[in-house]
Design an enzyme around this catalytic site. Structure first.
Site, PDB file in Angstrom:
ATOM      1  N   GLY A   1       1.113  -1.282  -0.079  1.00  0.00           N
ATOM      2  CA  GLY A   1      -0.186   0.056  -0.273  1.00  0.00           C
ATOM      3  C   GLY A   1       0.950   1.126  -0.145  1.00  0.00           C
ATOM      4  O   GLY A   1       1.941   1.310   0.025  1.00  0.00           O
TER       5      GLY A   1
ATOM      6  N   TYR B   1     -15.937   3.481   8.126  1.00  0.00           N
ATOM      7  CA  TYR B   1     -14.299   3.379   8.241  1.00  0.00           C
ATOM      8  C   TYR B   1     -13.997   3.784   9.655  1.00  0.00           C
ATOM      9  O   TYR B   1     -13.415   3.188  10.247  1.00  0.00           O
ATOM     10  CB  TYR B   1     -13.901   4.208   6.900  1.00  0.00           C
ATOM     11  CG  TYR B   1     -12.305   4.345   7.173  1.00  0.00           C
ATOM     12  CD1 TYR B   1     -11.370   3.428   6.992  1.00  0.00           C
ATOM     13  CD2 TYR B   1     -11.824   5.653   7.259  1.00  0.00           C
ATOM     14  CE1 TYR B   1     -10.238   3.617   7.050  1.00  0.00           C
ATOM     15  CE2 TYR B   1     -10.547   6.104   7.207  1.00  0.00           C
ATOM     16  CZ  TYR B   1      -9.756   4.918   7.168  1.00  0.00           C
ATOM     17  OH  TYR B   1      -8.156   5.176   7.398  1.00  0.00           O
TER      18      TYR B   1
END
Ligand SMILES: NC(=O)c1ccc[n+]([C@@H]2O[C@H](COP(=O)([O-])OP(=O)(O)OC[C@H]3O[C@@H](n4cnc5c(N)ncnc54)[C@H](O)[C@@H]3O)[C@@H](O)[C@H]2O)c1
Length: 323
Positions: A9, A150
């Site tokens: 990532g 989230y």
């Protein structure tokens, strides 16, 4: 020996690069999921693999046996946990992915950290946990006002870390980064989205009429800070904002990009999207006091660096999602 989760990532890649530069040995784990281009993630891994001190494992951290096995095979001193399902808007489309990749993964990892008596643990939470407030800048003692799922999963992770690692000797840091940007950035976030749409001469959709403010924080500052934190043993759990503390309106950010590129961007203004924060503006006073890091990159310099990287980067097709 460092364990970096989510090394394919954006931030995990930069963290791994920095540690390798400093001659550390790293084990990196990533499941290379398809939230955004898998080939782009593979590209980042191929860059890291150029260094012999980097060992990569592709597996899913939500599988207990995988997590147990890696701790059996290596003696880690530091674990830096970036692997997660990020993104605000996607959390309305696929909440399950947030529960699995944020809550379950962190829970399994924390059990192994406890069992294996890991010396240092850093968990990447998010500025999203704060939501919108009336007073700014936001410091670490402000209340949680999550605006989306989230953020709620990150709060759950923070709580379970506190609970499960209480009374252990692990030095724990929970970091809350604010809108990270820079080279090798995320194609679902504003700056890279902007650059790749401009490149293809496409119209860029700007939500909330560009009036939101973001405390953009340059990725190289973020990983330099995390590195300093990873070297500091503290018996008390430490929670820290990581932010430049210089918020800027999205419209002004677009003007800066236009000036650097010397190109007019085609824009389409749209309403605010559900779950998005109006302002992100953190206080970095606690952080500066804690590790004496002062030189935050200005948004102008950070954008210059990012655009320089973007222009040189050959495989721009990688920013388009390929499943
Ligand atoms: N980028 C930002 O602005 C920002 C801001 C605040 C917090 N954060 C947090 O920082 C961390 C890193 O963010 P990023 O921007 O680099 O996101 P990213 O999506 O680029 O990186 C996350 C990586 O984790 C991997 N991953 C996800 N679930 C996994 C699983 N179950 N097993 C193995 N690997 C898995 C993904 O494939 C991905 O490569 C995340 O925890 C994110 O929530 C990011």
């Amino acid at each position: 020996m460092y364990l970096i989760t989510g090394c394919a990532g954006f931030i995990g890649f930069h963290m791994s690069k920095l540690l390798l530069k400093k001659n550390h040995k790293i084990v990196g784990i990533d499941n290379l999921n398809s939230y955004y281009s898998v080939n782009y993630k593979k590209y980042r891994i191929s860059e890291l693999k150029k260094n012999k001190n980097f060992t990569f494992y592709k597996f899913d951290l939500s599988q207990k046996k995988n997590v147990e096995k890696i701790f059996l095979n290596y003696k880690f001193t530091n674990v830096i946990h970036f692997a997660a399902q990020p993104g605000v808007i996607y959390s309305y489309k696929n909440p399950k992915s947030y529960y699995t990749n944020n809550v379950i993964v962190t829970d399994l990892l924390v059990d192994q950290i406890k069992k294996n008596k890991i010396k240092h643990f850093i968990f990447s939470s998010s500025s999203s946990v704060y939501g919108d407030h009336k007073k700014y800048p936001i410091n670490e003692n402000f209340k949680f006002r999550p605006k989306n799922y989230y953020a709620r999963t990150k709060i759950t992770c923070e709580k379970l870390i506190k609970k499960k690692l209480k009374n252990t000797n692990t030095s724990i840091k929970i970091i809350r980064p604010f809108t990270v940007y820079g080279p090798y950035g995320r194609p679902d976030m504003l700056i890279l989205k902007l650059l790749s749409l401009i490149e293809r001469n496409k119209t860029v959709k700007i939500y909330d009429f560009g009036n939101q403010m973001r405390d953009f924080t340059y990725v190289k500052d973020v990983v330099n800070i995390i590195y300093l934190l990873s070297n500091k043993i503290d018996r008390n759990l430490k929670i820290l904002n990581i932010c430049a503390s210089r918020p800027i309106k999205i419209n002004d950010t677009i003007l800066l990009v236009q000036n650097i590129l010397n190109k007019k961007i085609k824009l389409r203004y749209e309403n605010k999207r559900k779950g998005e924060m109006k302002i992100t503006y953190g206080s970095n006073k606690e952080l500066i006091k804690y590790i004496k890091f002062k030189k935050f990159t200005t948004i102008k310099n950070g954008l210059h660096e990012t655009i320089k990287w973007f222009k040189k980067f050959k495989n721009k097709n990688l920013f388009i999602k390929i499943k």
